[in-house]
Motif scaffolding. Structure first.
Motif, PDB file in Angstrom:
ATOM      1  N   MET A   1     -54.607 -40.394 -95.270  1.00  0.00           N
ATOM      2  CA  MET A   1     -55.557 -39.351 -95.289  1.00  0.00           C
ATOM      3  C   MET A   1     -55.876 -39.354 -96.918  1.00  0.00           C
ATOM      4  O   MET A   1     -56.019 -38.260 -97.216  1.00  0.00           O
ATOM      5  N   ARG A   2     -56.119 -40.300 -97.376  1.00  0.00           N
ATOM      6  CA  ARG A   2     -56.802 -40.438 -98.610  1.00  0.00           C
ATOM      7  C   ARG A   2     -57.961 -39.587 -98.704  1.00  0.00           C
ATOM      8  O   ARG A   2     -58.950 -39.783 -98.053  1.00  0.00           O
ATOM      9  N   GLY A   3     -57.982 -38.700 -99.716  1.00  0.00           N
ATOM     10  CA  GLY A   3     -59.214 -37.771-100.193  1.00  0.00           C
ATOM     11  C   GLY A   3     -59.590 -36.800 -99.183  1.00  0.00           C
ATOM     12  O   GLY A   3     -60.472 -36.302 -99.225  1.00  0.00           O
ATOM     13  N   ARG A   4     -58.445 -36.451 -98.524  1.00  0.00           N
ATOM     14  CA  ARG A   4     -58.657 -35.221 -97.609  1.00  0.00           C
ATOM     15  C   ARG A   4     -57.332 -34.135 -97.753  1.00  0.00           C
ATOM     16  O   ARG A   4     -56.450 -34.538 -98.322  1.00  0.00           O
ATOM     17  N   PHE A   5     -57.711 -32.850 -97.701  1.00  0.00           N
ATOM     18  CA  PHE A   5     -56.734 -31.896 -97.626  1.00  0.00           C
ATOM     19  C   PHE A   5     -57.149 -31.010 -96.646  1.00  0.00           C
ATOM     20  O   PHE A   5     -58.172 -30.342 -96.476  1.00  0.00           O
ATOM     21  N   THR A  14     -62.314 -37.737-104.140  1.00  0.00           N
ATOM     22  CA  THR A  14     -62.880 -38.801-103.612  1.00  0.00           C
ATOM     23  C   THR A  14     -63.111 -40.174-104.811  1.00  0.00           C
ATOM     24  O   THR A  14     -63.080 -41.155-104.279  1.00  0.00           O
ATOM     25  N   ALA A  15     -62.670 -39.445-106.099  1.00  0.00           N
ATOM     26  CA  ALA A  15     -62.476 -40.696-107.008  1.00  0.00           C
ATOM     27  C   ALA A  15     -61.328 -41.227-106.654  1.00  0.00           C
ATOM     28  O   ALA A  15     -60.230 -40.541-106.865  1.00  0.00           O
ATOM     29  N   LYS A  16     -61.152 -42.712-106.549  1.00  0.00           N
ATOM     30  CA  LYS A  16     -59.929 -43.299-106.363  1.00  0.00           C
ATOM     31  C   LYS A  16     -59.495 -43.899-107.698  1.00  0.00           C
ATOM     32  O   LYS A  16     -60.374 -44.568-108.328  1.00  0.00           O
ATOM     33  N   VAL A  17     -58.184 -43.885-108.099  1.00  0.00           N
ATOM     34  CA  VAL A  17     -57.585 -44.315-109.288  1.00  0.00           C
ATOM     35  C   VAL A  17     -57.147 -45.822-108.858  1.00  0.00           C
ATOM     36  O   VAL A  17     -56.536 -46.152-108.185  1.00  0.00           O
ATOM     37  N   CYS A  18     -57.542 -46.693-109.931  1.00  0.00           N
ATOM     38  CA  CYS A  18     -57.059 -47.736-109.878  1.00  0.00           C
ATOM     39  C   CYS A  18     -56.055 -48.048-111.313  1.00  0.00           C
ATOM     40  O   CYS A  18     -56.856 -48.176-112.388  1.00  0.00           O
ATOM     41  N   MET A  59     -49.517 -41.166-107.773  1.00  0.00           N
ATOM     42  CA  MET A  59     -49.847 -42.378-107.201  1.00  0.00           C
ATOM     43  C   MET A  59     -51.304 -42.918-107.274  1.00  0.00           C
ATOM     44  O   MET A  59     -52.083 -42.052-106.751  1.00  0.00           O
ATOM     45  N   PRO A  60     -51.506 -44.104-107.648  1.00  0.00           N
ATOM     46  CA  PRO A  60     -53.206 -44.508-107.748  1.00  0.00           C
ATOM     47  C   PRO A  60     -53.419 -44.796-106.177  1.00  0.00           C
ATOM     48  O   PRO A  60     -52.436 -45.315-105.557  1.00  0.00           O
ATOM     49  N   ARG A  79     -41.588 -54.195-106.165  1.00  0.00           N
ATOM     50  CA  ARG A  79     -40.361 -53.767-105.285  1.00  0.00           C
ATOM     51  C   ARG A  79     -39.992 -52.195-105.348  1.00  0.00           C
ATOM     52  O   ARG A  79     -39.759 -51.516-104.675  1.00  0.00           O
ATOM     53  N   GLN A  80     -39.981 -51.960-106.567  1.00  0.00           N
ATOM     54  CA  GLN A  80     -39.688 -50.564-107.112  1.00  0.00           C
ATOM     55  C   GLN A  80     -41.002 -49.554-106.631  1.00  0.00           C
ATOM     56  O   GLN A  80     -40.588 -48.391-106.100  1.00  0.00           O
ATOM     57  N   LEU A  81     -42.054 -49.922-106.595  1.00  0.00           N
ATOM     58  CA  LEU A  81     -42.948 -49.065-106.506  1.00  0.00           C
ATOM     59  C   LEU A  81     -43.036 -48.781-105.034  1.00  0.00           C
ATOM     60  O   LEU A  81     -43.261 -47.786-104.478  1.00  0.00           O
ATOM     61  N   ARG A  82     -42.719 -49.979-104.222  1.00  0.00           N
ATOM     62  CA  ARG A  82     -42.714 -49.701-102.681  1.00  0.00           C
ATOM     63  C   ARG A  82     -41.491 -48.891-102.222  1.00  0.00           C
ATOM     64  O   ARG A  82     -41.604 -48.182-101.118  1.00  0.00           O
ATOM     65  N   ALA A  83     -40.562 -48.654-103.080  1.00  0.00           N
ATOM     66  CA  ALA A  83     -39.526 -47.644-102.739  1.00  0.00           C
ATOM     67  C   ALA A  83     -39.737 -46.286-102.980  1.00  0.00           C
ATOM     68  O   ALA A  83     -38.911 -45.467-102.821  1.00  0.00           O
ATOM     69  N   ILE A  84     -40.868 -46.104-103.806  1.00  0.00           N
ATOM     70  CA  ILE A  84     -41.113 -44.417-103.979  1.00  0.00           C
ATOM     71  C   ILE A  84     -41.838 -43.904-102.863  1.00  0.00           C
ATOM     72  O   ILE A  84     -42.678 -44.341-102.418  1.00  0.00           O
ATOM     73  N   PRO A  85     -41.107 -42.828-102.286  1.00  0.00           N
ATOM     74  CA  PRO A  85     -41.816 -42.135-101.294  1.00  0.00           C
ATOM     75  C   PRO A  85     -42.947 -41.586-101.678  1.00  0.00           C
ATOM     76  O   PRO A  85     -43.185 -40.830-102.445  1.00  0.00           O
ATOM     77  N   THR A  86     -44.011 -41.886-100.737  1.00  0.00           N
ATOM     78  CA  THR A  86     -45.444 -41.236-100.961  1.00  0.00           C
ATOM     79  C   THR A  86     -46.089 -41.163 -99.744  1.00  0.00           C
ATOM     80  O   THR A  86     -46.053 -41.973 -98.710  1.00  0.00           O
ATOM     81  N   PRO A  87     -46.919 -40.143 -99.523  1.00  0.00           N
ATOM     82  CA  PRO A  87     -47.727 -39.880 -98.467  1.00  0.00           C
ATOM     83  C   PRO A  87     -48.553 -41.103 -98.218  1.00  0.00           C
ATOM     84  O   PRO A  87     -48.951 -41.372 -96.736  1.00  0.00           O
ATOM     85  N   LYS A  88     -49.360 -41.525 -99.002  1.00  0.00           N
ATOM     86  CA  LYS A  88     -50.189 -42.746 -98.876  1.00  0.00           C
ATOM     87  C   LYS A  88     -49.832 -43.887 -99.837  1.00  0.00           C
ATOM     88  O   LYS A  88     -50.011 -43.718-101.136  1.00  0.00           O
ATOM     89  N   GLU A  89     -49.530 -44.970 -99.429  1.00  0.00           N
ATOM     90  CA  GLU A  89     -49.045 -46.412-100.363  1.00  0.00           C
ATOM     91  C   GLU A  89     -50.362 -46.725-100.845  1.00  0.00           C
ATOM     92  O   GLU A  89     -51.437 -46.802-100.261  1.00  0.00           O
TER      93      GLU A  89
END
Length: 135
Positions: A1-5, A14-18, A59-60, A79-89
């Motif tokens: 659900m990127r960009g939605r609330f 709407t601006a995506k962080v890289c 999270m970008p 590997r460590q990034l993927r272990a961080i709980p986040t709604p949108k990887e």
């Protein structure tokens, strides 16, 4: 659900962080310029530890990471990034000179979504980022 609330598009999101992670300032600057031209908001980190700290704060949408860096290499960072709980990887792409098949398999196995081999040209990186931006 990127960009939605609550099902409503919000202009601020709407601006995506890289996040661009590379110990080479030149690579970070070139990659940032390309990302910015595609509508991303680029942020930079010069190693995996710094990048991980940034991701834990916010999270970008996309992460471009080198493999060979001081402090923490790209494989351990992913590997460590993927272990961080986040709604949108985030979408993760290695940008590295490690271009053998075994390297690509290891990078994808660590959790990367894509791979680009250095030296890359602006057209190749732009094409990869455009694909992510549309996603």
């Amino acid at each position: 659900m990127r960009g939605r609330f609550d099902g409503v598009e919000t202009p601020k999101q709407t601006a995506k962080v890289c996040l661009i992670v590379d110990d080479s300032r030149v690579i970070r600057k070139v990659s940032s310029k390309i990302a910015r031209s595609l509508g991303y908001v680029p942020i930079e980190a010069e190693n995996g530890e710094e990048a991980l700290a940034r991701c834990k704060k916010s999270m970008p949408a996309v992460v471009l990471t080198d493999w060979n860096m001081p402090e923490m290499d790209g494989i351990e960072f992913v590997r460590q990034l993927r272990a961080i709980p986040t709604p949108k990887e985030p979408i993760v792409m290695f940008c590295t000179s490690n271009g053998e098949a075994k390297d690509i398999h290891e990078g994808i196995g660590a959790g990367a979504d894509d791979y680009i081999i250095k030296p890359f040209d602006e057209t190749a990186l732009r094409a990869k980022l455009e694909k992510f931006h549309r996603g």
